[in-house]
Design an enzyme around this catalytic site. Structure first.
Site, PDB file in Angstrom:
ATOM      1  N   ARG A  81      42.900  46.179  47.915  1.00 14.11           N
ATOM      2  CA  ARG A  81      43.485  45.147  47.064  1.00 14.11           C
ATOM      3  C   ARG A  81      44.988  45.437  46.960  1.00 14.11           C
ATOM      4  NH1 ARG A  81      43.319  44.270  40.504  1.00 14.11           N
ATOM      5  NH2 ARG A  81      44.118  42.141  40.542  1.00 14.11           N
ATOM      6  N   HIS A  82      45.793  44.383  46.895  1.00 16.35           N
ATOM      7  CA  HIS A  82      47.243  44.563  46.741  1.00 16.35           C
ATOM      8  C   HIS A  82      47.549  45.459  45.536  1.00 16.35           C
ATOM      9  CE1 HIS A  82      47.001  41.951  43.287  1.00 16.35           C
ATOM     10  NE2 HIS A  82      46.240  41.151  44.011  1.00 16.35           N
ATOM     11  N   GLY A  83      48.749  46.016  45.515  1.00 19.25           N
ATOM     12  CA  GLY A  83      49.158  46.878  44.407  1.00 19.25           C
ATOM     13  C   GLY A  83      49.529  46.069  43.168  1.00 19.25           C
ATOM     14  N   GLY A 354      43.864  42.501  50.799  1.00 21.02           N
ATOM     15  CA  GLY A 354      43.384  41.269  50.182  1.00 21.02           C
ATOM     16  C   GLY A 354      43.447  41.354  48.671  1.00 21.02           C
ATOM     17  N   ALA A 397      45.360  48.021  43.637  1.00 21.47           N
ATOM     18  CA  ALA A 397      45.332  48.981  44.757  1.00 21.47           C
ATOM     19  C   ALA A 397      43.945  49.548  45.035  1.00 21.47           C
ATOM     20  CB  ALA A 397      46.323  50.133  44.545  1.00 21.47           C
TER      21      ALA A 397
END
Ligand SMILES: *[C@@H]1O[C@H](CO)[C@@H](O)[C@H](O)[C@H]1NC(C)=O
Length: 472
Positions: A81-83, A354, A397
């Site tokens: 997952r994005h930060g 994602g 993240a």
């Protein structure tokens, strides 16, 4: 920038002298502690921030025992997952409404209400969900820890074969780039960082069909995403006694009539504490508005929404991720075949970037975090010890990694290939066994149905579209 580099370099130096696992543990614990110390009172609430949780507050990176015997990792297939990111424009709008409410209540006086009214609104519409600097650091640190954990796959020699796949959202593409830069910096300590274009990796491949499958699934869009009644449990909980109690309490603190507030404003007030903590590492007076009990209720509200929109609530939520699941196993199959033919592995390392909305359906499809009873508006108390806790599953993240191993001297050729799953860098026991290592073929057998008969394009077709002749 500099302190981060220095820390990474120090980490690398430790890595040279002491066994890797111990170093990883020591560093992870120390880094997490240092960050937690700055959190103050907010730390009491931070276990309840759900999808807005800081990785270091909820993840417990732990080097698990890999497969027994002489085994070497052959491939990593990871979903990240994005930060940490800014609030979305919609959330910024609600933060502004809340702030406006306080200002209208009169000139800021002493006490908490005054402190809240004087607390400036730090977020603007243009920020709309973008990755923040802390989010870049989340990615760099994750890359460094994984490189220390998998030196054979993520060594300098392997860099050119690292594949990056991303959702088209800027926060995901930026996360992929920050991750790649972090990996490069970790492997080239002391060297000035080149521009991403001059590193071994190509730019991330954009693939929304894979990373944002939910946008491409007609049945999900119609029955859940665009369907107001799909989230009726969430609406009922917003109007239920647990939320009403908090609304009254907060109205008294803010010195506004309770009718000026609603569950959405309360939720964004709570997020205000989490945003300031995660994005700016400061404690906002909004953290003083809520106690642990309130935080548990607001965490449930967040989980309830995730459950019905991304989790076990509706089958289509998870079925829409079949293609991603199959894609992962396709990569693993390919690595097994290449190894059997003694060929080089064409994609030994694949990192996908994602969303929480990418990870939750996939984990649900795999049967994880499924409570005996569904989460509803009416069983908050019974669900206090629920498994479905989005904060523990998908903080910023968060990551799910499939590690494929090849083991020498296996009893049969099929048993030579083993798999471990890591969720947020911690070995995840399998749904079909309490072990954290499985023979690859046995894992495939367990998921036979999904692998053979779940196809997103078929799952996502809307049933009985009754178009009568006069509508044509
Ligand atoms: C919307 O959701 C409700 C509750 O799950 C369901 O009964 C209804 O059929 C859904 N509507 C559509 C258009 O799918």
């Amino acid at each position: 920038m500099l302190p981060l580099r220095r820390r990474q370099r120090r980490r690398l130096r430790w890595g040279l002298g002491v066994p890797g696992a111990a170093v990883l543990l020591a560093c992870v614990a120390a880094c997490a502690l240092a960050e937690r110390a700055s959190a103050g009172r907010a730390s009491a609430l931070s276990a309840h921030f759900g999808t807005k949780s800081r990785y270091e507050d909820v993840a417990r990176p732990r080097p698990g025992p890999g497969p027994a015997g002489p085994c070497a990792p052959l491939q990593l297939v990871a979903l990240v997952r994005h930060g940490t990111r800014y609030p979305t424009a919609k959330q910024v709008g609600r933060l502004r409404a809340l702030h406006g409410l306080l200002l209208r209540a009169g000139p800021p006086g002493p006490g908490l209400a005054g402190a809240l009214a004087r607390w400036p609104l730090a977020y603007e519409d243009w920020m709309d969900g973008q990755l923040v600097d802390k989010g870049r650091r989340d990615m760099r640190r994750l890359a460094a820890r994984l490189a220390a954990r998998f030196p054979l796959l993520l060594g300098r020699a392997g860099l050119a074969r690292v594949r990056l796949v991303s959702s088209s959202k800027p926060r995901c593409v930026d996360s992929a780039v920050a991750f790649a830069r972090g990996l490069w910096a970790h492997l080239h300590p002391g060297l000035p960082e080149p521009e991403p274009a001059d590193m071994e990796f190509g730019p991330p491949e954009i693939n929304d069909k894979l990373m944002r499958f939910f946008d491409h699934c007609e049945k999900f869009l119609t029955e859940v995403e665009k369907n107001d009644s799909a989230l009726y449990q969430v609406e009922a909980f917003k109007n239920g006694p647990e939320m009403q109690k908090i609304i009254k309490k907060v109205a008294a603190i803010l010195q506004v009539p309770p009718s000026d507030l609603n569950a959405d404003l309360i939720q964004v007030a709570f997020f205000s504490c989490s945003f300031d903590l995660a994005i700016r590492d400061i404690q906002s007076p909004w953290c003083d508005v809520f106690d642990t009990e309130d935080a548990q209720v607001l965490e449930y509200l967040n989980d309830l929404k995730q459950y019905w929109k991304r989790g076990h609530g509706y089958a289509i939520n998870s079925r829409s991720s079949c293609s991603l699941f199959q894609d992962i196993f396709h990569h693993l199959d390919e690595a097994v075949e290449q190894r059997q033919r003694s060929q080089p592995i064409s994609s030994p390392v694949i990192f996908h970037f994602g969303h929480a909305e990418t990870l939750l359906p996939l984990l649900s499809l795999m049967g994880y975090f499924k409570d005996k009873e569904p989460l509803t508006a009416y069983n908050y108390k019974e669900q206090m010890n629920r498994q479905f806790r989005s904060g523990h599953i998908v903080p910023y993240a968060s990551n799910l990694i499939f590690v494929l191993y090849h083991c020498e001297h296996a009893e049969t050729p099929a048993r030579a290939y083993q798999v471990q799953l890591l969720l947020n860098e911690e070995p995840l026991p399998f749904v079909h066994s309490p072990e954290t290592v499985a023979v690859y073929q046995e894992l495939k057998d367990h998921y036979k149905d999904v692998l053979q008969s779940c196809h997103s394009d078929r799952e996502c077709v809307l049933p009985n579209i009754n178009i009568t002749s006069d509508e044509l």
